[in-house]
Scaffold this motif. Structure first.
Motif, PDB file in Angstrom:
ATOM      1  N   HIS A   1       0.834  -1.206   0.000  1.00 26.68           N
ATOM      2  CA  HIS A   1       0.000   0.000   0.000  1.00 26.68           C
ATOM      3  C   HIS A   1       0.868   1.255   0.000  1.00 26.68           C
ATOM      4  CE1 HIS A   1      -3.102   2.881   1.029  1.00 26.68           C
ATOM      5  NE2 HIS A   1      -2.350   3.259   2.071  1.00 26.68           N
ATOM      6  N   PHE A   2       1.881   1.301   0.874  1.00 24.73           N
ATOM      7  CA  PHE A   2       2.715   2.494   0.947  1.00 24.73           C
ATOM      8  C   PHE A   2       3.634   2.625  -0.264  1.00 24.73           C
ATOM      9  CE2 PHE A   2       1.598   2.445   5.498  1.00 24.73           C
ATOM     10  CZ  PHE A   2       1.133   3.750   5.589  1.00 24.73           C
ATOM     11  N   LYS A   3       4.045   1.515  -0.880  1.00 22.86           N
ATOM     12  CA  LYS A   3       4.812   1.602  -2.125  1.00 22.86           C
ATOM     13  C   LYS A   3       3.965   2.191  -3.234  1.00 22.86           C
ATOM     14  CE  LYS A   3       8.265  -2.040  -1.668  1.00 22.86           C
ATOM     15  NZ  LYS A   3       8.700  -3.360  -2.146  1.00 22.86           N
ATOM     16  N   GLN A   4       2.723   1.750  -3.325  1.00 22.09           N
ATOM     17  CA  GLN A   4       1.822   2.297  -4.339  1.00 22.09           C
ATOM     18  C   GLN A   4       1.575   3.780  -4.091  1.00 22.09           C
ATOM     19  OE1 GLN A   4       0.693   0.758  -7.096  1.00 22.09           O
ATOM     20  NE2 GLN A   4      -0.113   2.754  -7.682  1.00 22.09           N
ATOM     21  N   MET A   5       1.378   4.146  -2.828  1.00 22.00           N
ATOM     22  CA  MET A   5       1.174   5.555  -2.483  1.00 22.00           C
ATOM     23  C   MET A   5       2.424   6.376  -2.811  1.00 22.00           C
ATOM     24  SD  MET A   5      -0.286   7.115   1.064  1.00 22.00           S
ATOM     25  CE  MET A   5       1.241   7.178   1.978  1.00 22.00           C
ATOM     26  N   ALA A   6       3.603   5.820  -2.563  1.00 15.25           N
ATOM     27  CA  ALA A   6       4.848   6.526  -2.875  1.00 15.25           C
ATOM     28  C   ALA A   6       5.019   6.694  -4.383  1.00 15.25           C
ATOM     29  CB  ALA A   6       6.042   5.777  -2.287  1.00 15.25           C
ATOM     30  N   ASN A   7       4.632   5.684  -5.156  1.00 16.29           N
ATOM     31  CA  ASN A   7       4.711   5.805  -6.610  1.00 16.29           C
ATOM     32  C   ASN A   7       3.737   6.841  -7.149  1.00 16.29           C
ATOM     33  OD1 ASN A   7       6.742   3.912  -6.891  1.00 16.29           O
ATOM     34  ND2 ASN A   7       5.314   2.208  -7.133  1.00 16.29           N
ATOM     35  N   ASP A   8       2.583   6.955  -6.511  1.00 12.78           N
ATOM     36  CA  ASP A   8       1.576   7.921  -6.976  1.00 12.78           C
ATOM     37  C   ASP A   8       1.904   9.346  -6.568  1.00 12.78           C
ATOM     38  OD1 ASP A   8       0.214   5.789  -8.045  1.00 12.78           O
ATOM     39  OD2 ASP A   8      -1.249   5.667  -6.401  1.00 12.78           O
ATOM     40  N   THR A   9       2.416   9.542  -5.353  1.00  9.57           N
ATOM     41  CA  THR A   9       2.616  10.888  -4.820  1.00  9.57           C
ATOM     42  C   THR A   9       4.081  11.318  -4.795  1.00  9.57           C
ATOM     43  OG1 THR A   9       2.845  10.103  -2.548  1.00  9.57           O
ATOM     44  CG2 THR A   9       0.607  10.638  -3.318  1.00  9.57           C
ATOM     45  N   PHE A  10       4.996  10.417  -5.091  1.00  8.54           N
ATOM     46  CA  PHE A  10       6.444  10.673  -5.021  1.00  8.54           C
ATOM     47  C   PHE A  10       6.883  11.084  -3.621  1.00  8.54           C
ATOM     48  CE2 PHE A  10       5.176  11.615  -9.416  1.00  8.54           C
ATOM     49  CZ  PHE A  10       5.893  10.624 -10.052  1.00  8.54           C
ATOM     50  N   ASN A  11       6.157  10.636  -2.624  1.00  8.07           N
ATOM     51  CA  ASN A  11       6.498  10.890  -1.230  1.00  8.07           C
ATOM     52  C   ASN A  11       6.825   9.539  -0.587  1.00  8.07           C
ATOM     53  OD1 ASN A  11       6.808  11.749   1.378  1.00  8.07           O
ATOM     54  ND2 ASN A  11       4.674  12.362   1.663  1.00  8.07           N
ATOM     55  N   PHE A  12       8.117   9.331  -0.305  1.00  5.83           N
ATOM     56  CA  PHE A  12       8.564   8.046   0.224  1.00  5.83           C
ATOM     57  C   PHE A  12       8.659   8.032   1.743  1.00  5.83           C
ATOM     58  CE2 PHE A  12       9.846   7.917  -4.160  1.00  5.83           C
ATOM     59  CZ  PHE A  12       9.573   6.609  -4.513  1.00  5.83           C
ATOM     60  N   ILE A  13       8.337   9.136   2.377  1.00  6.69           N
ATOM     61  CA  ILE A  13       8.447   9.215   3.838  1.00  6.69           C
ATOM     62  C   ILE A  13       7.522   8.212   4.538  1.00  6.69           C
ATOM     63  CG2 ILE A  13       8.270  10.745   5.839  1.00  6.69           C
ATOM     64  CD1 ILE A  13      10.597  11.382   3.913  1.00  6.69           C
ATOM     65  N   PRO A  14       6.235   8.100   4.161  1.00  4.25           N
ATOM     66  CA  PRO A  14       5.391   7.091   4.832  1.00  4.25           C
ATOM     67  C   PRO A  14       5.902   5.660   4.647  1.00  4.25           C
ATOM     68  CG  PRO A  14       4.026   8.667   3.662  1.00  4.25           C
ATOM     69  CD  PRO A  14       5.438   8.947   3.266  1.00  4.25           C
ATOM     70  N   LEU A  15       6.529   5.379   3.509  1.00  5.74           N
ATOM     71  CA  LEU A  15       7.090   4.047   3.286  1.00  5.74           C
ATOM     72  C   LEU A  15       8.257   3.788   4.239  1.00  5.74           C
ATOM     73  CD1 LEU A  15       7.131   1.444   1.612  1.00  5.74           C
ATOM     74  CD2 LEU A  15       8.676   2.622   0.019  1.00  5.74           C
ATOM     75  N   LEU A  16       9.097   4.792   4.469  1.00 10.49           N
ATOM     76  CA  LEU A  16      10.204   4.642   5.418  1.00 10.49           C
ATOM     77  C   LEU A  16       9.690   4.361   6.820  1.00 10.49           C
ATOM     78  CD1 LEU A  16      12.527   7.584   4.314  1.00 10.49           C
ATOM     79  CD2 LEU A  16      12.842   5.144   3.874  1.00 10.49           C
ATOM     80  N   TRP A  17       8.687   5.120   7.244  1.00  8.65           N
ATOM     81  CA  TRP A  17       8.137   4.931   8.592  1.00  8.65           C
ATOM     82  C   TRP A  17       7.433   3.585   8.716  1.00  8.65           C
ATOM     83  CZ3 TRP A  17       9.540   7.418  12.735  1.00  8.65           C
ATOM     84  CH2 TRP A  17      10.084   8.688  12.615  1.00  8.65           C
ATOM     85  N   SER A  18       6.728   3.167   7.668  1.00 13.69           N
ATOM     86  CA  SER A  18       6.045   1.871   7.755  1.00 13.69           C
ATOM     87  C   SER A  18       7.054   0.734   7.850  1.00 13.69           C
ATOM     88  CB  SER A  18       5.108   1.664   6.566  1.00 13.69           C
ATOM     89  OG  SER A  18       5.834   1.487   5.364  1.00 13.69           O
TER      90      SER A  18
END
Length: 144
Positions: A32-49
């Motif tokens: 989910h967070f990888k998909q969100m990072a690909n869509d928004t170019f924001n990788f911060i939530p992926l790092l925290w998850s």
């Protein structure tokens, strides 16, 4: 009443099923967070998850090592292993978050190797594992 010898096997198998369920849930969260990072170019939530998932695995792994569920504080394990591992594992996520909030912020005073090793998720696993063990296990006699 005497415990059956099969009770121990039952709890270990239950723990294994829980580990599989936790792995599936974690995989879904990361996807989910990888998909969100690909869509928004924001990788911060992926790092925290990734950080919280690795700590969750550490806490879950510690459950199998607890023999008695009574508070037996082990300060040496907490201060010498758990807290440093927590700080190392949180290092990169905190720095990346601050860098995304404050555009002109640089962290040239932080050694590069510290940032690199903080991305290894083993420190989160060790942090969660030793945190639980430092709360529920007494100090070991072998290292005195």
């Amino acid at each position: 009443m005497k415990k059956s010898k099969w009770t121990s096997y039952f709890w270990k198998l239950t723990w294994l099923v829980g580990l599989i369920v936790l792995a599936i849930i974690s995989l879904n969260i990361v996807n989910h967070f990888k998909q969100m990072a690909n869509d928004t170019f924001n990788f911060i939530p992926l790092l925290w998850s990734n950080l919280f998932i690795s700590m969750t695995f550490g806490i879950y792994i510690a459950l199998i090592f607890i023999k008695k569920w009574s508070l037996k504080f082990n300060p040496a394990l907490l201060w010498c292993v758990s807290i440093p591992c927590i700080l190392i594992s949180f290092c990169y996520s905190i720095l990346a978050t601050f860098s995304s909030i404050f555009d002109n912020l640089t962290f040239s005073f932080i050694p590069y190797w510290l940032i690199r090793i903080s991305t290894i998720e083993v420190f989160g696993i060790v942090a969660g594992l030793t945190l639980i063990l430092s709360i529920f296990s007494s100090p070991s006699k072998s290292f005195h």
